[in-house]
Design an enzyme around this catalytic site. Sequence first.
Site, PDB file in Angstrom:
ATOM      1  N   GLN A 212       0.805  -1.226   0.108  1.00 25.46           N
ATOM      2  CA  GLN A 212      -0.056  -0.002   0.122  1.00 25.46           C
ATOM      3  C   GLN A 212       0.733   1.381  -0.035  1.00 25.46           C
ATOM      4  O   GLN A 212       0.338   2.331  -0.585  1.00 25.46           O
ATOM      5  CB  GLN A 212      -0.953  -0.094   1.175  1.00 25.46           C
ATOM      6  CG  GLN A 212      -2.092  -1.029   1.154  1.00 25.46           C
ATOM      7  CD  GLN A 212      -1.563  -2.294   1.883  1.00 25.46           C
ATOM      8  OE1 GLN A 212      -0.538  -2.564   2.066  1.00 25.46           O
ATOM      9  NE2 GLN A 212      -2.505  -2.937   2.366  1.00 25.46           N
ATOM     10  N   ASP A 253      -5.977   2.084  12.860  1.00 19.30           N
ATOM     11  CA  ASP A 253      -7.363   1.116  12.508  1.00 19.30           C
ATOM     12  C   ASP A 253      -8.326   0.994  13.579  1.00 19.30           C
ATOM     13  O   ASP A 253      -9.480   1.061  13.471  1.00 19.30           O
ATOM     14  CB  ASP A 253      -7.200  -0.090  11.939  1.00 19.30           C
ATOM     15  CG  ASP A 253      -6.743   0.178  10.412  1.00 19.30           C
ATOM     16  OD1 ASP A 253      -7.649   0.070   9.372  1.00 19.30           O
ATOM     17  OD2 ASP A 253      -5.584   0.224  10.214  1.00 19.30           O
TER      18      ASP A 253
END
Length: 382
Positions: A212, A253
């Site tokens: 990513q 997260d």
Amino acid sequence: MADQYVQTGEDSKPTEIPAIRWEEPPEGPVLVLLDQTRLPAEEVELVCTDASALVEAIRSLAVRGAPLLGIAGAYGVALAAARGFDVEEAATGLAGARPTAVNLAVGVRRAEAAYRAELGKSGDQELAAGAALAAARRLHREDAAASAAMAERGLALLDELLPGGGHRILTHCNTGSLVSGGEGTAFAVALAAHRAGRLRRLWVDETRPLLQGARLTAYEAARSGMAYTLLTDNAAGSLFAAGEVDAVLIGADRIAADGSVANKVGSYPLAVLARYHHVPFIVVAPVTTVDPETPDGASIEVEQRAGHEVTEIVAPQAPVAGAEAGGGIPVAPLGTQAYNPAFDVTPPELVTAIVTEEGVVSPVTAEALAELCARAREVTMS
């Protein structure tokens, strides 16, 4: 219903395609996503016509990143309601698509609560669907505002910790506009430093195994004209040893009540390196990422992903004939077992500060986080 792909023109330059948007064509409302699995090779949009298609997009990482998952979850509930599907079933499926990312469940609950409240009041399905959509749009706007506030607070913190500018920032995974209703979380802070002329270098971890950082953060940095350099995750230690890192900026997260931070796997080793080398380790995340119901890091459910992400290499737009599992090129013997957690957890004592839209927590303690969340609730209710 099967999803459709809509591709941008082949000769077009990088565009400001939004990561997510709601559209209402004649055949019915849809949720349109910029498919992040296809970047940076090409900008392709994925059209979801129901919640199950969105669940698959979330699991495949076509749409990802804590804040954006919350927005997607809310729009998914609205999509189910608008198209006459079972809202409760859709909400359950969406909320469980990525268990570590608390924002997803938060977004789902907000839209579902708005739907239930209107349905209970008016009994009108169409009005209830409209209420769910309004809740999703409100969350989208709130996240954009939160992104701007985090960028401002984060840059002020950097200037306080590192007076004189010339910041050399190391980041992990992707935390820019691809994960947000605005310009992101940690990346937004680096972008603010760049615009202020105070960013000397953005060090971008590749972020194995799905890259990513290489595919997405480098893509966003290049579009923004930032000075950046890509490195493999295991090269970070040599950067610290050479004195080339002034601060680490990551997203989150889920943040537990005690300040433990779950983020893309590879974040915890950076925190250890940062502590050893006396470098600030800063987490940038909206208040919705703080989960008071999760008491500590050991209580965070860490998603385990498929082993083929480690045992195979998949190049964007390069399918391999006859390949199985993930459809990639094998790099390990057939049958090799892989350990592939999507996240790791950094304890609060290794975190220099948590930057949110409502304020900065430093040192990171359960009491300080609880106070911040209480303050945020007061602002929301007022």
